[in-house]
Motif scaffolding. Structure first.
Motif, PDB file in Angstrom:
ATOM      1  N   ALA A   7      52.249  19.582  32.174  1.00 44.89           N
ATOM      2  CA  ALA A   7      51.616  19.102  30.787  1.00 44.89           C
ATOM      3  C   ALA A   7      51.922  20.389  29.986  1.00 44.89           C
ATOM      4  O   ALA A   7      52.358  21.480  30.246  1.00 44.89           O
ATOM      5  CB  ALA A   7      49.751  19.585  31.012  1.00 44.89           C
ATOM      6  N   ILE A   8      52.235  20.436  28.914  1.00 45.69           N
ATOM      7  CA  ILE A   8      52.640  21.081  27.336  1.00 45.69           C
ATOM      8  C   ILE A   8      51.515  21.732  26.519  1.00 45.69           C
ATOM      9  O   ILE A   8      50.731  19.897  26.097  1.00 45.69           O
ATOM     10  CB  ILE A   8      53.995  20.906  26.600  1.00 45.69           C
ATOM     11  N   VAL A   9      51.243  22.799  26.375  1.00 49.31           N
ATOM     12  CA  VAL A   9      50.016  23.069  25.409  1.00 49.31           C
ATOM     13  C   VAL A   9      50.706  23.981  24.698  1.00 49.31           C
ATOM     14  O   VAL A   9      50.798  25.261  24.713  1.00 49.31           O
ATOM     15  CB  VAL A   9      48.604  23.179  26.283  1.00 49.31           C
ATOM     16  N   THR A  10      50.783  23.540  23.551  1.00 52.70           N
ATOM     17  CA  THR A  10      51.293  24.780  21.869  1.00 52.70           C
ATOM     18  C   THR A  10      49.761  25.883  21.534  1.00 52.70           C
ATOM     19  O   THR A  10      49.161  24.926  21.260  1.00 52.70           O
ATOM     20  CB  THR A  10      52.290  23.728  20.807  1.00 52.70           C
ATOM     21  N   GLY A  11      50.406  26.430  21.188  1.00 54.22           N
ATOM     22  CA  GLY A  11      49.074  27.321  20.608  1.00 54.22           C
ATOM     23  C   GLY A  11      48.749  27.820  21.276  1.00 54.22           C
ATOM     24  O   GLY A  11      47.256  28.158  21.652  1.00 54.22           O
ATOM     25  N   PRO A  82      57.652  17.810  32.067  1.00 56.74           N
ATOM     26  CA  PRO A  82      56.040  17.368  31.035  1.00 56.74           C
ATOM     27  C   PRO A  82      55.992  15.925  30.658  1.00 56.74           C
ATOM     28  O   PRO A  82      56.369  15.412  30.050  1.00 56.74           O
ATOM     29  CB  PRO A  82      56.201  17.792  29.770  1.00 56.74           C
ATOM     30  N   THR A  83      54.871  15.165  30.726  1.00 55.30           N
ATOM     31  CA  THR A  83      53.764  13.908  30.664  1.00 55.30           C
ATOM     32  C   THR A  83      53.314  14.067  29.931  1.00 55.30           C
ATOM     33  O   THR A  83      52.454  13.135  29.358  1.00 55.30           O
ATOM     34  CB  THR A  83      53.988  13.369  31.520  1.00 55.30           C
ATOM     35  N   VAL A  84      52.737  15.140  29.457  1.00 53.77           N
ATOM     36  CA  VAL A  84      51.624  15.150  28.774  1.00 53.77           C
ATOM     37  C   VAL A  84      52.163  16.541  28.073  1.00 53.77           C
ATOM     38  O   VAL A  84      52.144  17.555  27.930  1.00 53.77           O
ATOM     39  CB  VAL A  84      49.841  15.448  29.711  1.00 53.77           C
ATOM     40  N   LEU A  85      51.423  16.209  26.337  1.00 53.86           N
ATOM     41  CA  LEU A  85      51.792  17.319  25.799  1.00 53.86           C
ATOM     42  C   LEU A  85      50.889  16.883  24.325  1.00 53.86           C
ATOM     43  O   LEU A  85      49.323  16.241  24.226  1.00 53.86           O
ATOM     44  CB  LEU A  85      53.030  16.611  24.851  1.00 53.86           C
ATOM     45  N   VAL A  86      50.032  18.885  24.735  1.00 60.64           N
ATOM     46  CA  VAL A  86      49.343  18.787  23.465  1.00 60.64           C
ATOM     47  C   VAL A  86      49.899  19.623  22.615  1.00 60.64           C
ATOM     48  O   VAL A  86      49.687  20.603  22.415  1.00 60.64           O
ATOM     49  CB  VAL A  86      47.438  19.272  23.879  1.00 60.64           C
ATOM     50  N   ASN A  87      49.660  19.670  20.850  1.00 58.91           N
ATOM     51  CA  ASN A  87      50.151  19.886  19.533  1.00 58.91           C
ATOM     52  C   ASN A  87      48.941  20.139  19.146  1.00 58.91           C
ATOM     53  O   ASN A  87      48.280  19.850  18.127  1.00 58.91           O
ATOM     54  CB  ASN A  87      51.217  18.577  18.846  1.00 58.91           C
ATOM     55  N   ASN A  88      48.556  21.795  19.610  1.00 59.91           N
ATOM     56  CA  ASN A  88      48.042  22.311  18.974  1.00 59.91           C
ATOM     57  C   ASN A  88      48.245  23.847  18.149  1.00 59.91           C
ATOM     58  O   ASN A  88      47.146  24.575  17.634  1.00 59.91           O
ATOM     59  CB  ASN A  88      46.984  22.965  20.595  1.00 59.91           C
ATOM     60  N   ALA A  89      49.099  23.746  18.324  1.00 62.59           N
ATOM     61  CA  ALA A  89      49.657  25.013  16.863  1.00 62.59           C
ATOM     62  C   ALA A  89      49.674  25.167  15.975  1.00 62.59           C
ATOM     63  O   ALA A  89      49.632  23.833  15.364  1.00 62.59           O
ATOM     64  CB  ALA A  89      51.399  25.421  17.531  1.00 62.59           C
ATOM     65  N   GLY A  90      48.920  25.860  15.145  1.00 61.37           N
ATOM     66  CA  GLY A  90      48.045  25.914  14.466  1.00 61.37           C
ATOM     67  C   GLY A  90      47.843  27.473  13.546  1.00 61.37           C
ATOM     68  O   GLY A  90      47.732  28.174  14.123  1.00 61.37           O
ATOM     69  N   ASP A 106      54.095  25.644   2.759  1.00 61.40           N
ATOM     70  CA  ASP A 106      55.493  24.899   3.137  1.00 61.40           C
ATOM     71  C   ASP A 106      55.155  25.550   5.301  1.00 61.40           C
ATOM     72  O   ASP A 106      55.530  25.092   5.692  1.00 61.40           O
ATOM     73  CB  ASP A 106      56.755  26.183   3.277  1.00 61.40           C
ATOM     74  N   THR A 107      54.288  26.639   5.082  1.00 65.73           N
ATOM     75  CA  THR A 107      54.313  27.472   6.348  1.00 65.73           C
ATOM     76  C   THR A 107      53.510  26.910   7.168  1.00 65.73           C
ATOM     77  O   THR A 107      53.300  26.477   8.428  1.00 65.73           O
ATOM     78  CB  THR A 107      53.962  28.899   6.168  1.00 65.73           C
ATOM     79  N   VAL A 108      52.396  26.216   6.294  1.00 63.93           N
ATOM     80  CA  VAL A 108      51.346  25.216   7.152  1.00 63.93           C
ATOM     81  C   VAL A 108      52.022  23.236   7.331  1.00 63.93           C
ATOM     82  O   VAL A 108      51.809  22.934   8.260  1.00 63.93           O
ATOM     83  CB  VAL A 108      49.571  24.916   6.502  1.00 63.93           C
ATOM     84  N   MET A 109      52.938  23.282   6.846  1.00 64.44           N
ATOM     85  CA  MET A 109      53.197  21.729   6.511  1.00 64.44           C
ATOM     86  C   MET A 109      53.943  22.242   7.858  1.00 64.44           C
ATOM     87  O   MET A 109      54.321  21.617   8.658  1.00 64.44           O
ATOM     88  CB  MET A 109      54.230  21.437   5.687  1.00 64.44           C
ATOM     89  N   ASN A 110      55.195  23.262   7.987  1.00 60.54           N
ATOM     90  CA  ASN A 110      56.552  23.321   8.828  1.00 60.54           C
ATOM     91  C   ASN A 110      55.493  23.700  10.280  1.00 60.54           C
ATOM     92  O   ASN A 110      55.615  22.788  11.282  1.00 60.54           O
ATOM     93  CB  ASN A 110      56.581  24.439   8.747  1.00 60.54           C
ATOM     94  N   VAL A 111      54.529  24.487  10.516  1.00 61.96           N
ATOM     95  CA  VAL A 111      53.745  24.176  11.981  1.00 61.96           C
ATOM     96  C   VAL A 111      53.113  23.192  12.685  1.00 61.96           C
ATOM     97  O   VAL A 111      53.357  22.693  13.306  1.00 61.96           O
ATOM     98  CB  VAL A 111      53.292  25.769  12.061  1.00 61.96           C
ATOM     99  N   HIS A 112      52.514  22.606  11.383  1.00 63.88           N
ATOM    100  CA  HIS A 112      51.147  22.052  12.321  1.00 63.88           C
ATOM    101  C   HIS A 112      52.270  20.222  12.022  1.00 63.88           C
ATOM    102  O   HIS A 112      51.630  19.529  13.581  1.00 63.88           O
ATOM    103  CB  HIS A 112      50.668  21.644  11.113  1.00 63.88           C
ATOM    104  N   LEU A 113      52.742  19.790  10.846  1.00 61.42           N
ATOM    105  CA  LEU A 113      53.544  18.990  11.200  1.00 61.42           C
ATOM    106  C   LEU A 113      54.749  18.426  11.194  1.00 61.42           C
ATOM    107  O   LEU A 113      55.155  17.598  12.231  1.00 61.42           O
ATOM    108  CB  LEU A 113      53.996  17.894   9.501  1.00 61.42           C
ATOM    109  N   ARG A 114      56.057  19.448  11.473  1.00 59.84           N
ATOM    110  CA  ARG A 114      57.036  19.167  11.975  1.00 59.84           C
ATOM    111  C   ARG A 114      57.205  19.768  13.063  1.00 59.84           C
ATOM    112  O   ARG A 114      57.492  19.120  14.251  1.00 59.84           O
ATOM    113  CB  ARG A 114      58.456  20.239  10.689  1.00 59.84           C
ATOM    114  N   GLY A 115      56.318  20.886  13.530  1.00 63.10           N
ATOM    115  CA  GLY A 115      55.764  21.414  14.206  1.00 63.10           C
ATOM    116  C   GLY A 115      55.767  20.239  15.699  1.00 63.10           C
ATOM    117  O   GLY A 115      56.349  20.285  17.046  1.00 63.10           O
ATOM    118  N   SER A 116      54.644  19.451  15.216  1.00 61.20           N
ATOM    119  CA  SER A 116      54.295  18.172  16.791  1.00 61.20           C
ATOM    120  C   SER A 116      55.390  17.515  16.687  1.00 61.20           C
ATOM    121  O   SER A 116      55.303  16.305  17.611  1.00 61.20           O
ATOM    122  CB  SER A 116      52.205  17.250  15.969  1.00 61.20           C
ATOM    123  N   PHE A 117      55.727  16.824  15.208  1.00 59.99           N
ATOM    124  CA  PHE A 117      57.133  15.996  15.520  1.00 59.99           C
ATOM    125  C   PHE A 117      58.340  16.833  16.178  1.00 59.99           C
ATOM    126  O   PHE A 117      58.467  15.381  17.143  1.00 59.99           O
ATOM    127  CB  PHE A 117      57.529  15.751  14.038  1.00 59.99           C
TER     128      PHE A 117
END
Length: 251
Positions: A7-11, A82-90, A106-117
């Motif tokens: 698994a990968i967990v961000t943040g 990795p077969t599990v991804l948790v997009n938590n960085a924020g 932009d900072t909030v959009m980049n981390v949450h949305l662009r990062g998860s994408f």
């Protein structure tokens, strides 16, 4: 299910991310612990290893495509696909609309949305090859609207749309995508919010709890437990859903 239990967990250096990484390790996953500063991940990795689990600290800016690909490649090389991804960085850059800068937005959009994408795009290849995968995106009750959070609430609402689209596109490969929308969770981030509004953390927490039907603040483990379900074989027929883990319907 695939034999890959990675698994990968961000943040994942602290708060919800750290609790989630530890819980997935308890569930038998080797965990790629990703955060902006690799050194900050040491505590999470040490806790997992002390419990007999396997983890790898990786420093990466999730808003940077090259760093994301490098991080995913490193996890795949050192722990396995990795077969599990948790997009938590924020991040938070709260402000009222008339005071909110373009950089705050932009900072909030980049981390949450662009990062998860970027993370989902990089990891899906491993899931498709394995014909099994789980993506869990961290939204928020702020997606329903929250004063002073035009950027954050927009990003968290956007993650719900991303989740539903990933579910539709990736379902035929045995991959589910779901979102968790936490309510008030006692973390360093909520402590920082209390400081910003000039309240003690105790008063800030008490004010939040007074509005929560189950009459207590959330803990990072409450979110980690829900991630654990979504990452499990048992949740295979649940996809494209948003679950509010908030002590009530919209706390």
């Amino acid at each position: 299910m695939t034999e890959s239990r990675v698994a990968i967990v961000t943040g994942a250096a602290r708060g919800i991310g750290a609790a989630t990484a530890k819980r997935l390790a308890e569930d038998g996953f080797a965990v790629g612990v990703i955060d902006l500063d690799e050194k900050q991940c040491a505590e999470t990795v040490s806790a997992i290893e002390a419990g007999g689990g396997k983890a790898l600290a990786v420093g990466a800016d999730v808003a940077d495509a090259e760093q994301v690909q490098g991080a995913v490649d490193r996890v795949a090389a050192e722990l396995g696909s990795p077969t599990v991804l948790v997009n938590n960085a924020g991040v938070l850059r709260d402000n009222m609309l008339f005071k909110m800068s373009e950089d705050d937005w932009d900072t909030v959009m980049n981390v949450h949305l662009r990062g998860s994408f970027l993370m989902a795009r990089a990891v899906q290849k491993h899931m498709v090859e394995a014909k099994w995968g789980r993506i869990v995106n961290l939204s928020s009750t702020s997606a329903l609207g929250n004063r002073g959070q035009a950027n954050y609430s927009t990003a968290k609402a956007g993650l719900q749309g991303l989740t539903k689209t990933l579910a539709i596109e990736l379902g035929k490969f045995g991959i589910t995508a779901n979102a968790i929308a936490p309510g008030f969770i006692a973390t360093d981030m909520t402590k920082a919010t209390a400081e910003r509004v000039g309240m003690s953390f105790e008063d800030f927490t008490n004010a939040a709890v007074s509005q929560i039907p189950v009459a207590r603040a959330g803990k990072p483990e409450d979110i980690a437990n829900t991630v654990s379900f979504f990452a499990d074989e048992r949740s295979g027929f649940v996809s494209g859903q948003v679950i509010y883990v908030a002590g009530g319907p919209k706390a």
